[in-house]
Scaffold this active site. Structure first.
Site, PDB file in Angstrom:
ATOM      1  N   ASN A   1      -9.079  -6.716  11.174  1.00 26.33           N
ATOM      2  CA  ASN A   1     -10.036  -7.602  10.484  1.00 26.33           C
ATOM      3  C   ASN A   1      -9.626  -7.790   9.034  1.00 26.33           C
ATOM      4  OD1 ASN A   1     -11.640  -7.757  12.754  1.00 26.33           O
ATOM      5  ND2 ASN A   1     -13.077  -6.195  12.081  1.00 26.33           N
TER       6      ASN A   1
ATOM      7  N   HIS B   1      -5.566  -1.193  -2.070  1.00 24.79           N
ATOM      8  CA  HIS B   1      -6.482  -1.212  -0.923  1.00 24.79           C
ATOM      9  C   HIS B   1      -5.955  -0.353   0.224  1.00 24.79           C
ATOM     10  CE1 HIS B   1      -8.988  -3.956   2.012  1.00 24.79           C
ATOM     11  NE2 HIS B   1      -9.034  -2.684   2.357  1.00 24.79           N
TER      12      HIS B   1
ATOM     13  N   ASP C   1      -4.181  -2.539   3.028  1.00 22.18           N
ATOM     14  CA  ASP C   1      -5.321  -2.311   3.923  1.00 22.18           C
ATOM     15  C   ASP C   1      -4.947  -1.285   4.990  1.00 22.18           C
ATOM     16  OD1 ASP C   1      -7.811  -2.414   5.085  1.00 22.18           O
ATOM     17  OD2 ASP C   1      -7.508  -4.349   6.083  1.00 22.18           O
TER      18      ASP C   1
ATOM     19  N   ASN D   1     -15.562   3.297   2.395  1.00 20.05           N
ATOM     20  CA  ASN D   1     -16.275   3.368   3.685  1.00 20.05           C
ATOM     21  C   ASN D   1     -15.944   4.626   4.473  1.00 20.05           C
ATOM     22  OD1 ASN D   1     -13.675   2.465   4.252  1.00 20.05           O
ATOM     23  ND2 ASN D   1     -14.325   1.148   5.948  1.00 20.05           N
TER      24      ASN D   1
ATOM     25  N   HIS E   1      -7.751  -8.744   1.177  1.00 20.94           N
ATOM     26  CA  HIS E   1      -6.955  -9.200   2.334  1.00 20.94           C
ATOM     27  C   HIS E   1      -7.195 -10.664   2.745  1.00 20.94           C
ATOM     28  CE1 HIS E   1     -10.675  -7.970   4.208  1.00 20.94           C
ATOM     29  NE2 HIS E   1     -10.361  -6.705   4.303  1.00 20.94           N
TER      30      HIS E   1
HETATM   31 ZN   LIG Z   1     -11.564  -5.148   4.762  1.00 17.77          ZN
END
Ligand SMILES: [Zn+2]
Length: 452
Positions: free
Chosen positions: A295, A66, A322, A100, A238
């Protein structure tokens, strides 16, 4: 590039390869970019370069399931070149990039563009997740068959929670046909709103809009129920809360097809750091410092405790960084306005070594969690098996160093660890038999820099 690099003999290190239960002092030989031999008693083959790893630890290159590489569309935050250079500096030889971007990876064309840039410019292996829905809008599913065929290893609208249970159900059913996991960012937007931190005593004190752990809990509970219904493969991104760990444990016991990841920051920081408090006190962090905004948000000490236990026991399968780089101007604003995210690839190992030094997890188990992300997306990485890609890191678990975010290879300097002393350092990262990071050189190396 294979064949142009000299073969490498990494000599005399403590070789930890969780996939084969190996933990012994021996040598690793990489030939033609692949693991050729792991064991003892080998002479230096003709033309091979030797790396002495005496007193050091040698493991498979880490796998990050990730990260956000930001290209295309947000190159001012990060590029595939700078993000993978950061990965190499952090010991990661395989990274999975989230979808994204701008445009998001929701069509074959965009996916192929990312793959082309990666094959030309990446320092390490890059795999892509595709979006679950067109435009990350949470409504119309992408062409999962076509995207799988083109190389998407999984599906996620990460950054945004897939809120509709009906769309999630169909996504799980559809992705199952192609044996691809669906990964969700678990924060119910209806509960989270414009929250900037975790809901609890600290948010009360600071007066910031906050989101409760239940925002994560309700999405994970729902997704696990739908994974059970459909038999689809589900990955919880996460995980940040104790209650989520309990839910995942229960689902695994029932045989639900679920995996989960946790970030280094959720394992090492609590929401107290938003108030500028931590042990030891970090001089450079003030209350409301936007580098702590992320987040899902940093949670309570009780949550950190449960996440550490979940990581050690295996309820949580792997570490996902992340890695979320942002430009300075996106962080040098009011707390609630700051872009959420932490630039995490280069600090992951150092931060996590704290758990080893504290006796909370063994080094081999930590290495396992840093490589088992490969299993989530069925990637042929994360082990020193003969014939596997020559992806190896050389680590010094005792080396102390001070985090200097300004010196990151990443364009994102947004790190709450800046100024902190870590014990545990990546010294060398080798990908496909090439040295892609060498601390001694203090630079990202390319072909030809070997053997110096
Ligand atoms: Zn996320």
């Amino acid at each position: 590039m294979r064949g142009e690099t000299p073969d490498l003999l990494i000599r005399g290190g403590r070789v930890i390869d969780p996939a084969s239960n190996r933990d012994e002092v021996c040598d690793v030989l990489i030939q033609d970019g692949r693991i050729e031999y792991v064991g003892s008693g080998l002479g230096l083959p003709d033309g091979a370069a030797e790396i002495s790893a005496e007193g050091l630890v040698v493991t498979p290159g880490f796998v990050d399931p990730h990260c956000h590489l930001r290209q295309p569309g947000y190159e001012y935050k990060e590029t595939i070149a700078t993000g993978t250079a950061a990965a190499a500096a952090g010991g990661f030889t395989t990274v999975c990039a989230m979808a994204n971007t701008k445009p998001p990876v929701d069509t074959r064309t965009t996916l192929e563009t990312v793959q082309e840039v990666a094959s030309a410019e990446a320092a390490v292996h890059v795999y892509s997740l595709a979006a679950i829905t067109m435009g990350l809008k949470g409504k119309q599913l992408v062409q999962m068959g076509e995207l799988s065929e083109a190389g998407a290893v999984g599906f996620s609208d990460d950054g945004i929670t897939l809120a509709s249970p009906a769309v999630m159900r169909h996504a799980l059913e559809y992705a199952k046909r192609f044996d691809r996991p669906v990964a969700n960012h678990c924060e119910d937007p209806a509960l989270t709103g414009d929250a900037a931190m975790n809901e609890g005593p600290v948010s009360m004190r600071l007066g910031l809009a906050a989101t409760p752990v239940q925002a994560e809990e309700v999405i994970i509970a729902r997704d696990l129920a739908l994974a059970e219904l459909t038999g689809g493969s589900y990955h919880a991104l996460h995980v940040s809360a104790a209650r989520s760990v309990d839910l995942i444990r229960g689902a695994k016991e029932r045989g639900v097809n679920v995996t989960a990841e946790v970030t280094p920051h959720h394992l090492t920081l609590t929401d107290e750091i938003v108030a500028g408090r931590w042990e030891p006190i970090i001089a450079s962090l003030r209350p409301y410092d936007p580098v702590t905004r992320v987040n899902p948000p940093l949670r309570s000490a009780e949550d950190v405790r449960a996440l550490r236990d979940g990581l050690a026991s295996g309820v949580i399968d792997c570490i996902g960084t992340d890695h979320a780089p942002h430009a300075g101007h996106e962080k040098h604003v009011e707390y609630a306005e700051a872009a959420p995210g932490i630039s995490g690839l280069e600090t992951a190992f150092g931060a996590l070594m704290q758990l080893v030094h504290d006796g909370e997890i063994s080094l081999p188990r930590l290495i396992e969690r840093l490589t088992s992300g490969a299993g989530v997306y069925r990637l042929p990485h994360g082990s020193l098996a003969v014939g596997a890609a020559g992806d190896v890191v050389v680590l010094d678990p005792e080396r102390e160093w001070v985090v200097d975010a300004a010196a990151f290879r990443s364009r994102g300097k947004n790190s709450p660890y800046h100024g902190l002393t870590f014990r545990g350092r990546v010294l060398k990262t080798i990908c496909d038999g090439r040295v892609v990071f060498d601390l001694n050189e203090e630079s990202v190396e390319t072909v030809g820099a070997l053997g110096v």
